[in-house]
Design a protein around this motif. Sequence first.
Motif, mmCIF file in Angstrom:
data_model
loop_
_atom_site.group_PDB
_atom_site.id
_atom_site.type_symbol
_atom_site.label_atom_id
_atom_site.label_comp_id
_atom_site.label_asym_id
_atom_site.label_seq_id
_atom_site.Cartn_x
_atom_site.Cartn_y
_atom_site.Cartn_z
ATOM 1 N N CYS A 34 -2.588 -8.973 -14.727
ATOM 2 C CA CYS A 34 -1.726 -8.947 -13.544
ATOM 3 C C CYS A 34 -0.705 -10.076 -13.601
ATOM 4 O O CYS A 34 0.408 -9.946 -13.112
ATOM 5 N N MET A 44 6.022 -11.295 -9.078
ATOM 6 C CA MET A 44 5.188 -10.289 -9.733
ATOM 7 C C MET A 44 5.734 -8.923 -9.321
ATOM 8 O O MET A 44 5.860 -8.641 -8.135
ATOM 9 N N CYS A 59 2.540 -5.109 -9.824
ATOM 10 C CA CYS A 59 1.271 -4.918 -9.121
ATOM 11 C C CYS A 59 1.136 -3.453 -8.713
ATOM 12 O O CYS A 59 2.040 -2.859 -8.140
ATOM 13 N N ILE A 71 -4.449 -1.591 -15.899
ATOM 14 C CA ILE A 71 -3.674 -1.402 -14.663
ATOM 15 C C ILE A 71 -2.823 -0.150 -14.776
ATOM 16 O O ILE A 71 -2.173 0.072 -15.791
HETATM 17 FE FE1 SF4 Z 1 -3.611 -6.911 -10.415
HETATM 18 FE FE2 SF4 Z 1 -4.273 -4.653 -9.235
HETATM 19 FE FE3 SF4 Z 1 -4.709 -7.000 -8.030
HETATM 20 FE FE4 SF4 Z 1 -2.227 -6.066 -8.301
HETATM 21 S S1 SF4 Z 1 -3.927 -5.188 -7.075
HETATM 22 S S2 SF4 Z 1 -2.876 -8.148 -8.695
HETATM 23 S S3 SF4 Z 1 -2.353 -5.084 -10.319
HETATM 24 S S4 SF4 Z 1 -5.673 -6.202 -9.917
#
Ligand code: SF4
Length: 285
Positions: A10, A254, A257, A268
Motif C-alpha cells: 500500500c 497515496m 488505495c 491489492i
Molecule cells: Fe492498502 Fe487496502 Fe488498506 Fe488501502 S485499504 S491502505 S489498499 S490494505
Amino acid sequence: MTLNIKNHPCFNDSSRHTFGRIHLPVAPKCNIQCNYCSRKFDCMNENRPGVTSKVLSPRQALYYLQQAMEISPNIAVVGIAGPGDPFANPDETMETLRLVREHYPEMLLCVATNGLDLMPWIDELAELQVSHVTITINAIDPEVGSEIYAWVRHKKKMYRDIEAAKLLIGNQLEALKRLKEVGVTAKVNSIIIPGINDGHVIEVARKVSELGADILNCLPYYQTTETLFENIEEPSPVVVAEIQKATSEFLPQMKHCARCRADAAGIIGEINSEEMMLKLAEAAS
Ligand code: SF4
Ligand code: SF4
C-alpha cells in the motif's frame, strides 16, 4: 523474507503487484459514530462498505493467517482495520499482533484506526515493530468535525457535538505526534465529504504534515443508505484529483488505495479467491 518496510504494497507502488496483504477481522466494535457509516457494513475509514466480514478471535486469526500463507506465500503485511476500530477492541487487536509477531518475525504489521484510543498502545506497537499506522482524520476544526461525528465514547463516557469532535481531534493529533516520536510510518486518511469538509481537507494536510505524517490518502466519501449523509453525493473524480493536487503541496499522496474489505487477502485490487474465503469461514467456525 525479511522484515522490509519497502515490501508494503500500500505504501510502495512498486511492491503492490509483488507482495500481498491480509486483513485480520478481529475488531468488531467501534468507539465513535461517523455520520457516513452504517454499522451494517465494515468501517468505512479504510474498508469498502457492503461487505460483511466474519469476525475472528486472535487464535482463529492466527490459524487463518497460517492457512492463507499456504495459498498466498507472498503476503508481506498483516493489517488490522476493523470491521470496527482496532482500539475499541484493544485486547483482541493487541493479542493478535503479539501472536503474529511471535509466529512471523519477518511480517510487516499495520493498523488502521480512527485514533481515539490509540495513544495508550503506541509504545507497545513500536515494541512489536508495527511499522505502519493509519489514522483517519477528516477535520482538525471541531466545528467541521461536529458535522461529521455523531458521538464519541471515551472511558465509558459519551460525548456529542463540538465536545465529541474536540476530544477525537485532540487524541488523533496527539497520537500522530507520538507515532512519529517512536519511528512508526504514519499515513493519514481523509474522507472527502462534499459540502462538509471538501474545503477543509487542505487544512488537515497542513496540520498533519507539521506533525510529521508521512503520506496522505484523500478518499472520496462513499454514499450509502441508512446514514445521516445518505443524501450527500459522492465527490467527482475531478474534485478528488483537485484536492489531491492541492494537498500534495504538504504531503506525498497515496493514490492506489483500493478500499479493501476488512478481510481482504492477497494482491491489492484482486478479489479474494474462493479458496481464501473458505479458509476464513473455516477459521471462524
Ligand atoms: Fe492498502 Fe487496502 Fe488498506 Fe488501502 S485499504 S491502505 S489498499 S490494505
Ligand atoms: Fe464506522 Fe469506522 Fe467511523 Fe467506526 S470509525 S463509525 S466503524 S467508519
